[in-house]
Design a protein around this motif. Sequence first.
Motif, short mmCIF file in Angstrom:
data_model
loop_
_atom_site.label_atom_id
_atom_site.label_comp_id
_atom_site.label_asym_id
_atom_site.label_seq_id
_atom_site.Cartn_x
_atom_site.Cartn_y
_atom_site.Cartn_z
N MET A 1 0.85 -1.20 0.00
CA MET A 1 0.00 0.00 0.00
C MET A 1 0.89 1.25 0.00
SD MET A 1 -2.83 1.22 2.82
CE MET A 1 -3.79 -0.28 2.55
N SER A 2 0.60 2.21 -0.89
CA SER A 2 1.40 3.43 -0.98
C SER A 2 1.06 4.35 0.18
CB SER A 2 1.13 4.14 -2.31
OG SER A 2 -0.24 4.48 -2.43
N GLN A 3 2.06 5.13 0.58
CA GLN A 3 1.87 6.05 1.70
C GLN A 3 0.94 7.19 1.31
OE1 GLN A 3 3.15 5.88 5.04
NE2 GLN A 3 1.47 7.36 5.07
N GLU A 4 0.12 7.63 2.24
CA GLU A 4 -0.84 8.71 2.00
C GLU A 4 -0.35 9.99 2.70
OE1 GLU A 4 -4.87 5.97 2.05
OE2 GLU A 4 -3.96 6.64 3.93
N TYR A 5 -0.51 11.13 2.01
CA TYR A 5 -0.10 12.41 2.55
C TYR A 5 -1.25 13.40 2.45
CZ TYR A 5 4.69 10.65 2.34
OH TYR A 5 5.84 9.91 2.51
N VAL A 6 -1.39 14.24 3.48
CA VAL A 6 -2.41 15.29 3.48
C VAL A 6 -1.76 16.60 3.92
CG1 VAL A 6 -4.59 16.09 4.49
CG2 VAL A 6 -4.24 13.64 4.07
N GLY A 7 -1.95 17.62 3.11
CA GLY A 7 -1.49 18.96 3.45
C GLY A 7 -2.69 19.85 3.65
N ILE A 8 -2.73 20.60 4.76
CA ILE A 8 -3.87 21.46 5.07
C ILE A 8 -3.39 22.88 5.34
CG2 ILE A 8 -5.82 21.86 6.61
CD1 ILE A 8 -5.75 18.89 7.33
N ASP A 9 -4.00 23.82 4.64
CA ASP A 9 -3.77 25.25 4.90
C ASP A 9 -5.01 25.78 5.60
OD1 ASP A 9 -3.22 27.93 4.94
OD2 ASP A 9 -3.19 28.20 2.76
N ALA A 10 -4.92 25.94 6.92
CA ALA A 10 -6.08 26.35 7.72
C ALA A 10 -6.17 27.86 7.76
CB ALA A 10 -5.96 25.76 9.13
N GLY A 11 -6.97 28.43 6.88
CA GLY A 11 -7.14 29.87 6.82
C GLY A 11 -8.20 30.35 7.78
N GLY A 12 -8.40 31.66 7.82
CA GLY A 12 -9.38 32.23 8.73
C GLY A 12 -10.79 31.81 8.42
N THR A 13 -11.07 31.53 7.14
CA THR A 13 -12.41 31.13 6.74
C THR A 13 -12.43 29.70 6.21
OG1 THR A 13 -12.94 33.42 6.13
CG2 THR A 13 -14.38 31.70 5.26
N LEU A 14 -11.55 29.40 5.26
CA LEU A 14 -11.54 28.09 4.62
C LEU A 14 -10.25 27.34 4.92
CD1 LEU A 14 -12.90 28.89 1.03
CD2 LEU A 14 -14.07 27.57 2.80
N SER A 15 -10.36 26.03 5.03
CA SER A 15 -9.20 25.15 5.05
C SER A 15 -9.05 24.52 3.67
CB SER A 15 -9.35 24.05 6.11
OG SER A 15 -9.12 24.57 7.40
N LYS A 16 -7.91 24.78 3.05
CA LYS A 16 -7.61 24.19 1.75
C LYS A 16 -6.83 22.91 1.98
CE LYS A 16 -6.76 28.12 1.78
NZ LYS A 16 -7.10 29.19 2.77
N ILE A 17 -7.29 21.83 1.38
CA ILE A 17 -6.71 20.51 1.62
C ILE A 17 -6.18 19.93 0.31
CG2 ILE A 17 -7.15 18.18 2.51
CD1 ILE A 17 -9.54 19.39 4.05
N VAL A 18 -4.94 19.45 0.35
CA VAL A 18 -4.33 18.74 -0.78
C VAL A 18 -3.93 17.37 -0.28
CG1 VAL A 18 -2.44 18.72 -2.44
CG2 VAL A 18 -3.51 20.88 -1.83
N TYR A 19 -4.20 16.36 -1.07
CA TYR A 19 -3.90 15.00 -0.60
C TYR A 19 -3.44 14.13 -1.76
CZ TYR A 19 -8.68 14.37 -2.36
OH TYR A 19 -9.81 14.36 -3.15
N THR A 20 -2.73 13.06 -1.41
CA THR A 20 -2.24 12.12 -2.42
C THR A 20 -2.65 10.71 -2.07
OG1 THR A 20 -0.12 11.70 -1.31
CG2 THR A 20 -0.22 13.57 -2.84
N HIS A 21 -3.02 9.99 -3.11
CA HIS A 21 -3.20 8.54 -3.05
C HIS A 21 -2.29 7.99 -4.14
CE1 HIS A 21 -6.43 8.08 -0.15
NE2 HIS A 21 -7.13 9.03 -0.75
N GLY A 22 -1.09 7.59 -3.75
CA GLY A 22 -0.13 7.16 -4.77
C GLY A 22 0.27 8.34 -5.63
#
Length: 280
Positions: A1-22
């Motif tokens: 199983m490939s490793q999973e990564y999640v990056g989150i930019d928690a702003g004042g209003t919105l949280s922007k999320i980037v993620y990888t599956h392979g």
Amino acid sequence: MSQEYVGIDAGGTLSKIVYTHGEDWGYKKIATNRVAEINRWIQANFTNPHIHITGGKAGVLLQEFPVSAKNVNEFEATCEGVNWLLEQNGILSQIGSQFMVTNVGTGTSIHYVQQDSYERIGGSGMGGGTLLGLSYLLTGEDHYDKILELGRKGEGEGLNVTVSDIYSHETPPISGDLTASNFGKAAQMKDKAFSKEDYISAIVRMIGETITTMSVQAAERLKTDAIIYIGTTFSRHDTLKEIVKGYTELRGKQAYFLEYGEYSGAIGALLNNGLKKAVL
């Protein structure tokens, strides 16, 4: 199983999320105050991911997350993400390794990037928060999508004093179409009715011209022609992009708007390669 990564930019209003599956990348936005929903989404979609968080509200998410996560410096993450997006889109080779980054979120932050170093040059309270706040005060509208819709239809120039208005009896020394005073004609509202659309259009122009002026002046000082404009305020806001692009080019600089640019902080947090802070 490939490793999973999640990056989150928690702003004042919105949280922007980037993620990888392979090899696959995904992008998502969730309101920052809905921490439980962010948690549920992560638990439903990932088994044991590496989570990196950045942004002004990173501390809030870190306190509430049931799993461990790494906190990444916000400015470092943003510049790292911009570098990655420029390279992925084949733009980095065009502009070189020296450029400005203007990040327009609730407010505005301006950075200078050179190779693997960055420096925050300054910023402004002008941004998406200004658009929401002044739109509400002048029109009573507080829904972002409605504000965008109204702003597209307005003729806000009628509220501004232009250079031509000042040099009414002679040739102006600079372009007469430039704004000399934002809302400088507002006192005439007692004689002329302005629409909601006009007010919001004028607000957008004021924000666009102000952040562009600051960005161009910084670029002049640091001797670079490329300015990368990013941030959620540009998302679906073509009018603001047009104002910023036109004014940037009028001042002799090049404006770039990146696909997924509003996710730069989340991308940089996910990558977390560690840009150095420059000492100018």
